[in-house]
Design an enzyme around this catalytic site. Structure first.
Site, PDB file in Angstrom:
ATOM      1  N   GLY A  67       0.838  -1.190   0.000  1.00 53.51           N
ATOM      2  CA  GLY A  67       0.000   0.000   0.000  1.00 53.51           C
ATOM      3  C   GLY A  67       0.874   1.241   0.000  1.00 53.51           C
ATOM      4  O   GLY A  67       1.999   1.223   0.515  1.00 53.51           O
ATOM      5  N   GLY A  68       0.382   2.332  -0.590  1.00 55.34           N
ATOM      6  CA  GLY A  68       1.161   3.559  -0.618  1.00 55.34           C
ATOM      7  C   GLY A  68       2.504   3.333  -1.284  1.00 55.34           C
ATOM      8  O   GLY A  68       2.586   2.828  -2.414  1.00 55.34           O
ATOM      9  N   ASP A  69       3.589   3.670  -0.586  1.00 52.31           N
ATOM     10  CA  ASP A  69       4.937   3.490  -1.132  1.00 52.31           C
ATOM     11  C   ASP A  69       5.663   2.334  -0.463  1.00 52.31           C
ATOM     12  O   ASP A  69       6.894   2.284  -0.443  1.00 52.31           O
ATOM     13  CB  ASP A  69       5.741   4.780  -0.972  1.00 52.31           C
ATOM     14  CG  ASP A  69       5.860   5.210   0.501  1.00 52.31           C
ATOM     15  OD1 ASP A  69       5.196   4.584   1.353  1.00 52.31           O
ATOM     16  OD2 ASP A  69       6.611   6.157   0.788  1.00 52.31           O
ATOM     17  N   GLU A  70       4.903   1.377   0.082  1.00 49.16           N
ATOM     18  CA  GLU A  70       5.499   0.242   0.783  1.00 49.16           C
ATOM     19  C   GLU A  70       5.395  -1.034  -0.048  1.00 49.16           C
ATOM     20  O   GLU A  70       4.324  -1.366  -0.573  1.00 49.16           O
ATOM     21  CB  GLU A  70       4.800   0.016   2.133  1.00 49.16           C
ATOM     22  CG  GLU A  70       5.004   1.157   3.131  1.00 49.16           C
ATOM     23  CD  GLU A  70       4.313   0.870   4.453  1.00 49.16           C
ATOM     24  OE1 GLU A  70       3.411  -0.003   4.456  1.00 49.16           O
ATOM     25  OE2 GLU A  70       4.675   1.489   5.447  1.00 49.16           O
TER      26      GLU A  70
END
Length: 267
Positions: A196-199
């Site tokens: 999720g996001g930048d992970e």
């Protein structure tokens, strides 16, 4: 539904030719075989007209009962065969349609399953899929206690800055580029997921020791560390990683391994 029409040429209100013409105008009786009967003698013009109006036979009175029964029997058999062929064709069509509906249903279900377990932007497995695969690795390891594997967490640096200054489309482009770089840095047996996001997260299996996980982690950092061009901007890129290695007796659950990888990322 009729098999054949037997029609006298001479009738009180309407002759047989006009009646045949009306039958040809109706969709239900357009192809109905018509046998004309006449009490007049052989007449080439009458016969020609009968065939022109769609007649298939032209009989003269008095008609032999045996001959009439034979004629009718032929058309009844032709009608039966035609009906059987139509039914068979209809069944084949229904079968094809049922097979198509089944394929579409299976395709739709496969797409729904994929959408539920994969990230829409990058096409990578999502968090729930990654967690399920990690749980599966623990389950399969029961009979192979010497196997080691690792979880590597990856958190992009300055991703929020890219989103804020260049916009979300540039951020999406950056995530896709990072995905391609990570896929090139990994082995075919490694699992890459977007949490999720930048992970991102990696499940590294078949290791000979912790040094394998460190080596892969360094490849990840090298691949992400190169700058990326977004539009007309050159953007410096970096990442933080956390590595947690599973060996027999060190961790009992997938949750503990995930927790340790997350903690390691911030050390």
């Amino acid at each position: 539904d009729f098999s054949v029409a037997i029609m006298d040429v001479q009738m009180q209100d309407m002759d047989g030719y006009e009646t045949a013409r009306l039958l040809r105008m109706r969709r239900q009786t357009r192809h109905l075989p018509i046998v004309f009967l006449t009490a007049t003698g052989p007449d080439e013009e009458s016969a020609r007209r009968a065939y022109a109006e769609g007649g298939v036979d032209y009989l003269f009175k008095p008609v032999s009962r045996h001959l009439l029964r034979s004629k009718v029997g032929i058309f009844l058999e032709l009608h039966r065969r035609r009906t059987s062929e139509l039914v068979a064709a209809s069944l084949r069509t229904e079968l094809r349609l049922a097979e198509q509906r089944q394929r579409l249903r299976l395709l739709s279900e496969a797409r729904l399953r994929h959408a539920a377990t994969h990230d829409q932007l990058t096409g990578l497995p999502n968090r729930s899929h990654f967690h399920a695969r990690l749980q599966s690795a623990f389950s399969r390891n029961t009979d192979r206690q010497s196997e080691e594997w690792a979880v590597i967490f990856v958190d992009l640096d300055r991703f929020k800055e890219v989103n804020d200054t260049l916009g979300h489309l540039a951020g999406d482009e950056l995530l896709v580029e990072v995905t391609l770089r990570l896929q090139q840095a990994l082995r075919p047996t490694d699992l890459l997921a977007r949490l999720g996001g930048d992970e991102f997260a990696l499940l590294v299996r078949g290791m000979r020791g912790p040094e394998d996980a460190i080596r892969i982690g360094n490849r990840v950092l090298d691949s992400i560390g190169r700058s990326v061009t977004l539009g007309d901007r050159e953007v410096a890129l970096g990442a933080s990683i956390g590595i947690a290695v599973h060996t027999e007796g060190t961790r009992s659950t997938a949750e503990e391994l995930l927790r340790d990888a997350d903690i390691a990322m911030y050390r």
